[in-house]
Enzyme design. Structure first.
Site, PDB file in Angstrom:
ATOM      1  N   GLY A  53       1.311  -1.098   0.087  1.00  0.00           N
ATOM      2  CA  GLY A  53      -0.030   0.042  -0.453  1.00  0.00           C
ATOM      3  C   GLY A  53       1.171   0.992   0.412  1.00  0.00           C
ATOM      4  O   GLY A  53       2.035   1.138   0.585  1.00  0.00           O
ATOM      5  N   GLY A  55       1.956   5.210   1.324  1.00  0.00           N
ATOM      6  CA  GLY A  55       1.552   5.951   2.406  1.00  0.00           C
ATOM      7  C   GLY A  55       2.474   5.650   3.803  1.00  0.00           C
ATOM      8  O   GLY A  55       2.659   5.874   4.354  1.00  0.00           O
ATOM      9  N   HIS A  56       3.455   5.314   2.962  1.00  0.00           N
ATOM     10  CA  HIS A  56       4.879   4.685   3.730  1.00  0.00           C
ATOM     11  C   HIS A  56       5.816   4.738   2.771  1.00  0.00           C
ATOM     12  O   HIS A  56       7.139   4.558   3.449  1.00  0.00           O
ATOM     13  CB  HIS A  56       4.768   3.312   3.705  1.00  0.00           C
ATOM     14  CG  HIS A  56       3.541   1.998   4.443  1.00  0.00           C
ATOM     15  ND1 HIS A  56       2.849   2.812   5.264  1.00  0.00           N
ATOM     16  CD2 HIS A  56       2.600   0.934   3.738  1.00  0.00           C
ATOM     17  CE1 HIS A  56       1.479   1.653   5.411  1.00  0.00           C
ATOM     18  NE2 HIS A  56       1.959   0.941   4.733  1.00  0.00           N
ATOM     19  N   HIS A 219      -1.069   0.835   9.399  1.00  0.00           N
ATOM     20  CA  HIS A 219      -1.449   1.178   8.679  1.00  0.00           C
ATOM     21  C   HIS A 219      -3.063   1.850   9.974  1.00  0.00           C
ATOM     22  O   HIS A 219      -3.781   2.418   9.321  1.00  0.00           O
ATOM     23  CB  HIS A 219      -2.869   0.341   7.948  1.00  0.00           C
ATOM     24  CG  HIS A 219      -1.676  -0.615   7.615  1.00  0.00           C
ATOM     25  ND1 HIS A 219      -1.166  -1.091   7.735  1.00  0.00           N
ATOM     26  CD2 HIS A 219      -0.900   0.106   6.305  1.00  0.00           C
ATOM     27  CE1 HIS A 219      -0.573  -1.735   6.780  1.00  0.00           C
ATOM     28  NE2 HIS A 219       0.054  -1.242   5.738  1.00  0.00           N
TER      29      HIS A 219
END
Lengths: 332, 332
Positions: A53, A55-56, A219
């Site tokens: 995903g 966002g990291h 998350h």
């Protein structure tokens, strides 16, 4: 929600445009949302593919380049990329020496990478091996995971296995090395605040002004417990206690990462590192190398994580090897 | 206030302990709060000293090392260091070739560096020259400044003049180079949120959920105007318009920095860089080099700034020269 974005639906696609503009040394496949080394597939080396995903950041796209990954697949924010993306990346980096998938242990990522590996074998005959990173001591199972989650060790593993791949070592060696690194590392994180996924438009969770979440996932998934906000000194103890209880780190040097979750000032991260270093020293552990900064983040979450990795002389040699990526760069 | 700290009064002192633990290649004078290159004073080179209030990390302490600064003085958060600190740093880096003070244009910093230079001349006979950086096009005078504030160009100047100093160029050359760089660069910033100074315990200012501050200063001091929250595309235009109106950047290549204020995810910074790159391209400007990330911050403030610097071939050569600091590292 206050963010530097246009449409919440376009964040990942538009960030990839910026990455391409900023880093002429990588190649971006916008259709498949893959960031490649400019010279992929690189003859004579195993291809390293990771992803997950978004966002990291800088994980994983910021770790594509000489001495680290050959390709990274970008999913939607906090959402696994698809098997198709992973298959495409696998084809794009294979130079005939096979491909290693580096997968953080989240159910979606593991399933999709597994499917991609099967498709690669069936469609193309490319040999794919997989390492699943599961270094988070916080919880056994969690919202998106069976078993321990994959967090900070992923960064160190991508660096170390990347260096070994750069030396032309064969796939089976890299699989063994990656497994050994995963077994030798542990992490634990905490959050002071939540983050906001653009498509959701509101914070993933709420923490009171006097609360923090210990053992937070990247998350925003729940950790071990919600507790009263503590001092940096106490937080360092609460992060290290379960790490040191889980694995003996006294037998040789370690690599330590004090990682920011994205919204914590560097000043505070250094202060935290000072506290972590004191505890590690008191425990009789020798630090060979360290990283302090934002390396595996959760958007703008405030908080930090600590990662320890047992590192023998060979791992330290691989650590010091040249690396040239957006997120880690030295020796070149 | 949610922060990874112990006592609000000890933040800078304790962060310096962490910096020392993380970076064995620098030397920290805790009494005077100075970060030195490990090998300072370095024979045959001019000493470069900078410093300012803490809370802008990696600026300045993270830019101490080969190819950048010889020493950085850390003040309290958003507060100038004292003349005594600056005098001590000046003595500590002088190898007989003189010392250049790199000063951001804030009244306290300018006064204190001036006093330190006078003390150095009177007490020690060290030749000190000064460059005052004043690149912020947002406002003419502001809360802490007469004239324009010094912001992003400081980072680029410390890199470029640092490279020239490393080549052994004499003080008068470095003064001229630093002045030319300051004249050739412009910046403008914005904030989505405030930051909280630990000793104050509450946000420096308040912005409504649908507001942003254009032309913000790096201490949260007011900018040009408070406006409705806009898209990344519009924000990029609003930041670049006054920069491009202030100086012609079309005559040759530029170095661009898209800087995060500390609390903005890297994903958003890349998205913003994509927007900035499009506008620059449309304006007929060629980007030779770029930086995207947190380089001059305001604690955990969410927001960004854009810096453009006209860079001829000589500046690009100096940019590419090896640098080895916590904040910038390449070529070595």
């Amino acid at each position: 929600m206050k963010k530097l974005i246009n449409d919440p639906q376009d964040v990942v696609a538009e960030a990839l445009i910026g990455i391409e503009a900023a880093h002429p040394e990588v190649r971006v496949d916008h259709t498949n949302r893959i960031i490649y080394r400019g010279d992929a597939p690189k003859a004579g080396k195993v291809g390293l593919v990771s992803g997950g995903g978004s966002g990291h950041e800088p994980l994983h796209g910021g770790y594509v380049g000489l001495g680290m990954l050959d390709a990274a697949c970008a999913g939607e924010i906090f959402t696994s990329p698809t098997p198709d993306q992973m298959l495409e990346a696998t084809k794009g980096v294979d130079a005939g020496n096979g491909v290693l998938h580096i997968v953080k242990n989240y159910t979606g990522d593991v399933m999709n990478f597994e499917m991609a590996a099967e498709l690669a074998a069936a469609e193309t005959g490319i040999t794919v091996e997989t390492v699943v990173v599961n270094d988070d001591v916080a919880v056994q199972d969690s919202l998106y995971t069976a078993g321990r989650r994959g967090v900070g060790v992923t960064v160190l593993l991508e660096k170390l296995v990347g260096a070994a791949a750069e030396e032309g070592r064969p796939l089976e060696d890299l699989v063994a090395l990656a497994g050994a690194i995963n077994n030798a590392g542990r992490s634990m994180g905490m959050a002071l605040t939540s983050c906001t996924v653009p498509a959701a438009g509101k914070p993933t969770f709420e923490l009171a002004e006097d609360e923090m979440e210990l053992g937070i996932g990247i998350h925003g998934e729940p950790g071990r417990r919600r507790v009263r906000l503590a001092s940096a000194r106490e937080i360092a103890e609460q992060l290290l206690e379960p790490i040191l209880a889980d694995l003996d780190f006294t037998s040789g040097p370690v690599i330590v990462m004090l990682n920011g979750m994205g919204g914590t000032p560097l000043l505070e991260l250094y202060l935290m590192y000072g506290e972590v270093a004191k505890i590690i020293d008191k425990a009789g552990i020798t630090v060979a190398r360290n990283l302090v900064g934002n390396y595996i983040t959760s958007l703008e979450m405030a908080g930090c994580s600590v990662t320890l990795l047992r590192a023998d002389q060979e791992l330290i040699r691989l650590w010091d090897a040249p690396v040239s990526t957006a997120g880690l760069r030295w020796g070149i």
